[in-house]
Design an enzyme around this catalytic site. Structure first.
Site, PDB file in Angstrom:
ATOM      1  CE  LYS A  44       8.759 -11.286 -14.781  1.00  0.00           C
ATOM      2  NZ  LYS A  44       9.357 -11.018 -15.565  1.00  0.00           N
ATOM      3  CE  LYS A  90     -10.826  -0.212  10.830  1.00  0.00           C
ATOM      4  NZ  LYS A  90      -9.457   0.748   9.523  1.00  0.00           N
ATOM      5  CE  LYS A 102      -8.595  -3.617  14.440  1.00  0.00           C
ATOM      6  NZ  LYS A 102      -6.714  -4.299  13.396  1.00  0.00           N
ATOM      7  CG  PHE A 150      -2.675   5.768  13.499  1.00  0.00           C
ATOM      8  CD1 PHE A 150      -1.301   5.167  14.653  1.00  0.00           C
ATOM      9  CD2 PHE A 150      -2.481   7.062  12.923  1.00  0.00           C
ATOM     10  CE1 PHE A 150      -0.705   6.227  15.352  1.00  0.00           C
ATOM     11  CE2 PHE A 150      -1.070   7.687  14.226  1.00  0.00           C
ATOM     12  CZ  PHE A 150      -0.320   7.261  14.733  1.00  0.00           C
ATOM     13  CG  ASN A 199      -0.241  -0.431   2.361  1.00  0.00           C
ATOM     14  OD1 ASN A 199       0.694   0.543   2.973  1.00  0.00           O
ATOM     15  ND2 ASN A 199      -0.283  -1.304   2.560  1.00  0.00           N
TER      16      ASN A 199
HETATM   17  O1  C5P Z   1      -5.969  -1.925   9.088  1.00  0.00           O
HETATM   18  P1  C5P Z   1      -7.232  -1.701  10.145  1.00  0.00           P
HETATM   19  O2  C5P Z   1      -8.085  -0.524   9.475  1.00  0.00           O
HETATM   20  O3  C5P Z   1      -8.079  -2.583  10.977  1.00  0.00           O
HETATM   21  O4  C5P Z   1      -5.978  -1.132  11.203  1.00  0.00           O
HETATM   22  C1  C5P Z   1      -6.189  -0.636  12.244  1.00  0.00           C
HETATM   23  C2  C5P Z   1      -4.723  -0.556  13.012  1.00  0.00           C
HETATM   24  O5  C5P Z   1      -5.172  -2.298  13.739  1.00  0.00           O
HETATM   25  C3  C5P Z   1      -4.086   0.096  13.168  1.00  0.00           C
HETATM   26  O6  C5P Z   1      -3.213   0.741  13.885  1.00  0.00           O
HETATM   27  C4  C5P Z   1      -3.061  -1.173  12.200  1.00  0.00           C
HETATM   28  O7  C5P Z   1      -1.250  -0.696  12.524  1.00  0.00           O
HETATM   29  C5  C5P Z   1      -3.586  -2.457  12.955  1.00  0.00           C
HETATM   30  N1  C5P Z   1      -3.421  -3.440  12.160  1.00  0.00           N
HETATM   31  C6  C5P Z   1      -2.379  -4.997  13.371  1.00  0.00           C
HETATM   32  N2  C5P Z   1      -2.264  -5.791  12.123  1.00  0.00           N
HETATM   33  C7  C5P Z   1      -3.142  -6.002  11.432  1.00  0.00           C
HETATM   34  C8  C5P Z   1      -3.614  -4.612  10.643  1.00  0.00           C
HETATM   35  C9  C5P Z   1      -4.261  -3.850  11.122  1.00  0.00           C
HETATM   36  O8  C5P Z   1      -1.802  -4.330  14.072  1.00  0.00           O
HETATM   37  N3  C5P Z   1      -2.835  -7.214  10.235  1.00  0.00           N
END
Ligand code: C5P
Length: 380
Positions: free
Chosen positions: A265, A313, A317, A299, A186
């Site tokens: 590849k 989130k 989380k 974030f 990304n």
């Molecule tokens: O990807 P997402 O929008 O859910 O990300 C939200 C938060 O979760 C961010 O702080 C990101 O660093 C964390 N994250 C993570 N592991 C992932 C996806 C996101 O720790 N696989």
């Protein structure tokens, strides 16, 4: 240095020793700073005969750049025989000393002893780098790079609100390899996470930064662990999070990785191909499930329904704070030096942070983090 300080918004005044004026005229600095340059004590043309005292009183950081063996010795001994050395004694704010001299002069035990003595009095010494010196010799003695000096000034001006704390920051994208030359990733450049790590270091924390592949310059004084994939990031983050006080997850982790990784590849073939993806581990959610006494800050980069998605989130989380940024707005999100964010708390409180540099946004976020109540869970 003067130009850089002015560019960074610092109110800059120059004081010179008599010897310094033989290299550069005071007029040059006066033109550059738009301020009178102080050179001599008790200058009869000067209306303010106590100029060294009034300048000392308004000085927030005194930077000696370059610091010769002579000024270092005078400062170490408290000699005050000209304007600058008198100023040095009268200033009570942080002093940042940046030595630059011939290698053998620098390595002379008496210079080293004087530097130690100055450090003992609380001065911050920005050590010289190695390289070609003006005298034609090579070795340590070259003035430190200007960004390093700027960083030392910023650090000296920062309250140590994270002293004794261990902070872990994740930043940057992850790369999920399809074959040896292709990957899914990304647009993250790691800038916001790097700014968070740099600010934590300035506040006195021991900082570990787990970073995906980026070209952003590493913050000074921070231990960087480089990773590529989400699985590698998970391992590094879980290891370092063990005894961390605060975990800031600013990384843009790929949600999915290719189900298969080809050893060679992949060749062009059919008109249509399908790439099967499998879900990556959610590192932050995993930390949230075993939260212990760590503060967890996430974030959320969104392009729609910013608040609703960020709140979801934060709850899912188990976070103490989430930084929501609408990456579709100009001046916010990926690959720019500024950001516009909202900070969401579990209590429902929302703080708006308007358009600012990522460095300033990082400062605002840390101002909030240090005020968060400590989680009361067991140590994990
Ligand atoms: O990807 P997402 O929008 O859910 O990300 C939200 C938060 O979760 C961010 O702080 C990101 O660093 C964390 N994250 C993570 N592991 C992932 C996806 C996101 O720790 N696989």
């Amino acid at each position: 240095m003067a130009r850089l300080l002015i560019k960074k918004g610092a109110d800059t005044e120059v004081a010179m020793t008599a010897n310094a004026t033989r290299f550069i005229t005071p007029l040059t600095f006066q033109a550059l700073t738009g301020r009178p340059v102080s050179c001599r004590s008790f200058d009869s043309s000067d209306e303010d005969v106590m100029a060294h005292i009034s300048l000392a009183a308004r000085t927030e950081a005194l930077v000696i750049v370059p610091a010769t063996a002579n000024i270092i010795a005078k400062m170490a001994m408290g000699i005050a025989d000209d304007f600058l050395t008198t100023l040095c004694l009268a200033v009570t704010s942080p002093k940042i000393v940046c030595p630059a001299m011939n290698v053998r002069m620098f390595q002379n035990p008496v210079v080293q002893e004087n530097l130690r003595r100055l450090q003992g009095f609380g001065a911050i010494v920005v050590m010289p780098g190695c390289g070609d010196l003006a005298c034609g010799e090579t070795g340590p003695g070259r003035l430190a790079e200007l960004p390093e000096i700027i960083e030392a000034i910023k650090s000296a001006l920062t309250v140590k609100s994270l002293a004794g704390k261990k902070v872990l920051v994740s930043a940057g994208p992850t790369r999920e390899m399809i074959d040896p030359v292709r990957f899914i990733s990304n647009r993250s450049t790691g800038k916001m996470g790097f700014a968070m790590a740099a600010e934590a270091h300035r506040r006195g924390a021991r900082v570990f930064l787990v970073s995906g592949p980026v070209t952003t310059p590493r913050p000074m004084g921070v231990t960087v662990v480089e990773v590529t994939t989400a699985v590698e990031m998970r391992q590094a983050v879980l290891d370092l999070a063990q005894d961390a006080d605060v975990v800031v997850k600013a990384a843009a982790v790929s949600d999915y990785a290719p189900a298969e990784q080809y050893a060679q590849k992949v060749k062009k073939g059919l008109d249509e191909e399908t790439l099967r993806l499998i879900k990556n581990p959610d590192i932050l959610a995993e930390l949230g499930r075993h939260k212990g006494r760590r503060l967890l800050v996430g974030f959320a980069a969104e392009t729609e329904d910013l608040l609703a998605h960020a709140r979801e989130k934060m709850i899912n989380k188990n976070l103490d704070l989430i930084v929501a940024n609408d990456v579709s707005r100009p001046g916010a999100g990926f690959a720019v030096d500024t950001n516009i964010v909202k900070l969401l708390y579990p209590s429902g409180r929302i703080d708006d942070i308007p358009l600012k540099s990522k460095e300033e946004v990082a400062r605002d976020i840390w101002d909030r983090i240090v005020e968060l109540p400590a989680p009361r869970g067991p140590i994990q």
